[in-house]
Design a protein around this motif. Sequence first.
Motif, short mmCIF file in Angstrom:
data_model
loop_
_atom_site.label_atom_id
_atom_site.label_comp_id
_atom_site.label_asym_id
_atom_site.label_seq_id
_atom_site.Cartn_x
_atom_site.Cartn_y
_atom_site.Cartn_z
N ALA A 341 39.68 35.36 33.91
CA ALA A 341 39.10 35.13 32.47
C ALA A 341 39.41 35.10 31.13
O ALA A 341 40.11 34.36 30.14
CB ALA A 341 38.19 36.71 31.87
N GLU A 342 41.05 36.08 31.25
CA GLU A 342 42.29 35.89 30.68
C GLU A 342 43.50 34.67 30.46
O GLU A 342 43.80 33.90 31.83
CB GLU A 342 43.25 36.72 30.73
CG GLU A 342 42.25 37.75 30.06
CD GLU A 342 42.02 38.02 28.80
OE1 GLU A 342 42.38 37.32 27.75
OE2 GLU A 342 40.27 38.56 28.33
N ASP A 343 43.95 33.39 29.88
CA ASP A 343 44.46 32.66 30.27
C ASP A 343 45.75 33.28 30.20
O ASP A 343 46.16 34.06 29.63
CB ASP A 343 44.58 31.56 28.47
CG ASP A 343 43.22 30.90 28.37
OD1 ASP A 343 42.37 31.28 29.25
OD2 ASP A 343 43.59 30.36 27.06
N GLY A 344 46.92 32.10 30.90
CA GLY A 344 48.17 32.85 31.18
C GLY A 344 48.47 32.39 32.49
O GLY A 344 47.59 31.50 33.20
N PRO A 345 49.94 32.31 33.26
CA PRO A 345 49.59 31.38 34.33
C PRO A 345 49.40 31.43 35.49
O PRO A 345 49.24 31.17 36.61
CB PRO A 345 51.54 31.93 34.11
CG PRO A 345 52.04 33.41 33.87
CD PRO A 345 50.69 32.89 32.25
#
Length: 533
Positions: A341-345
Amino acid sequence: MTHPAGGVAPVSTRVMNLATFLTQAARRDPEGIGLVMGGARWSWAEFEARTDALAAALQDRFGLRKGDRVMCQSQNCMEMMQAMFAVWRAGGVWVPANFRQMPEEVTYLTQASGARFLICNAGFPGHAAACRAGCPELEVVLAIGAADFGASVQDVTAEFMGRRPQVAAVERDDPCWFFFTSGTTGRPKASVLTHGQMAFVVTNHLADLMPGLTGDDASLVVAPLSHGAGVHQLTQVARGVKTVLMPSEKFDVATVWELVREWRVSTMFTVPTILKLLAEDPSTADADTGSLRYVIYAGAPMYRVDQQKALAVFGKVLVQYFGLGECTGNITVLPARLHQAEDGPEARIGTCGHARTGIEIQVQDEEGREVAPGQTGEICVIGPAVFAGYYDNPGANAKAFRDGWFRTGDLGHMDEAGFLYITGRQSDMFISGGSNVYPREIEEKILTHPAISEVAVLGMPDPLWGEIGWAVCVPVAGATVGEADLAEWLDGKVSRYKMPKRFLIWEALPKSAYGKITKKMIREELEARGLIA
């Protein structure tokens, strides 16, 4: 016996008739509930007996021969699933139409498939009449329910109850299903699916999408059984999972959650538009979704903002797969554990997942050469899930295959780890000022605007730039947004050559019978509104 090259030729290519999945489920749990719709319940034993009866009638009364195509025009119902297994058991080829299609469209499908049989729901007398009038090869018409255009499936089933058919012996490459493409860029084509191919697809779905299903699970059908949902339900039967049908053709989110609660539904097959509705409907806030294990979505890419909303509502139960009807869904999978759900690599934003078990994917250039990771090209696949070709359409087959690879017509790129990212359809890409523009990238940016619910970007002719983008936008209910607002907001978020030159605000976007937003239908609506010639 050996091949000239020294390989051993197969002694037999005989495979299991797909209808045997139902027989196996009935043997394992005869009194267990197999099929539910409204107040009706069929045990696995009753489901099997009804299928036997109808298959016997198709063979003995109506003369169905192995390889005969059987068109079906019906909304989801118990008899539709019964008919699918009966047709296979008798040796026929299942040819389902989406029930929302018009009589002339179903007539074309009947003609194109060379169907001798039509099973038509009593609610569609106009479709039956059109097919009778326009299809000289059509010999037998049966009705689901009481109708004056053919014998009733229910009556025929009752008459033949207790009779056993001759279960058709099938080879690996014998057709079992004509899976019509959605026809978003032209007239629908019949993809030939075979018994051997579909046995692989069932196994692959269970392994990659829904591992660990048992008879304790339940599956809710919220999409037409004529296409992906029908394949999904076949996999449920293979594991003795009860199938719950919506009580009517009307899609109502509150009813969905009532059935999920009542039957402890654990699996659902959806498309992104349905998943978006489920996540955003007010009734969802109070829904008991604790039984859900696999909420599967496919049929079109899901925009990141919608994916995040669904993850926030349902948690880590979303499973995405990418696969055309020609590959029966078996190209990539993004399992629940890889949804972030969270943006990131770690989120791998925009991926549709990695290759399905037993499937190889290449991103190729126009010459058929594999491109480097990160480079855009056409997504091509090989593997046991790829169809046998389009029925009676050598021209389409020649275009669809190159050096054994099936060419999907989708553009994308792959990263170093083998995760695939879809850029869009080849037919959607446009060239502005000599640069390729992929609408999906722009649509993703526009959808992050808090006032926009849906969007489609199309390339339109322009005397200076060759083509320019038009964005057709649907606001969130109650929101007001103008063209200048969107242009100002998008400025700086995409390159200048990608910036749409027009923003159109509509109340809704036209969708196909499968809930997809199609550029073809939007162009037709633009023409109807007099905005393009």
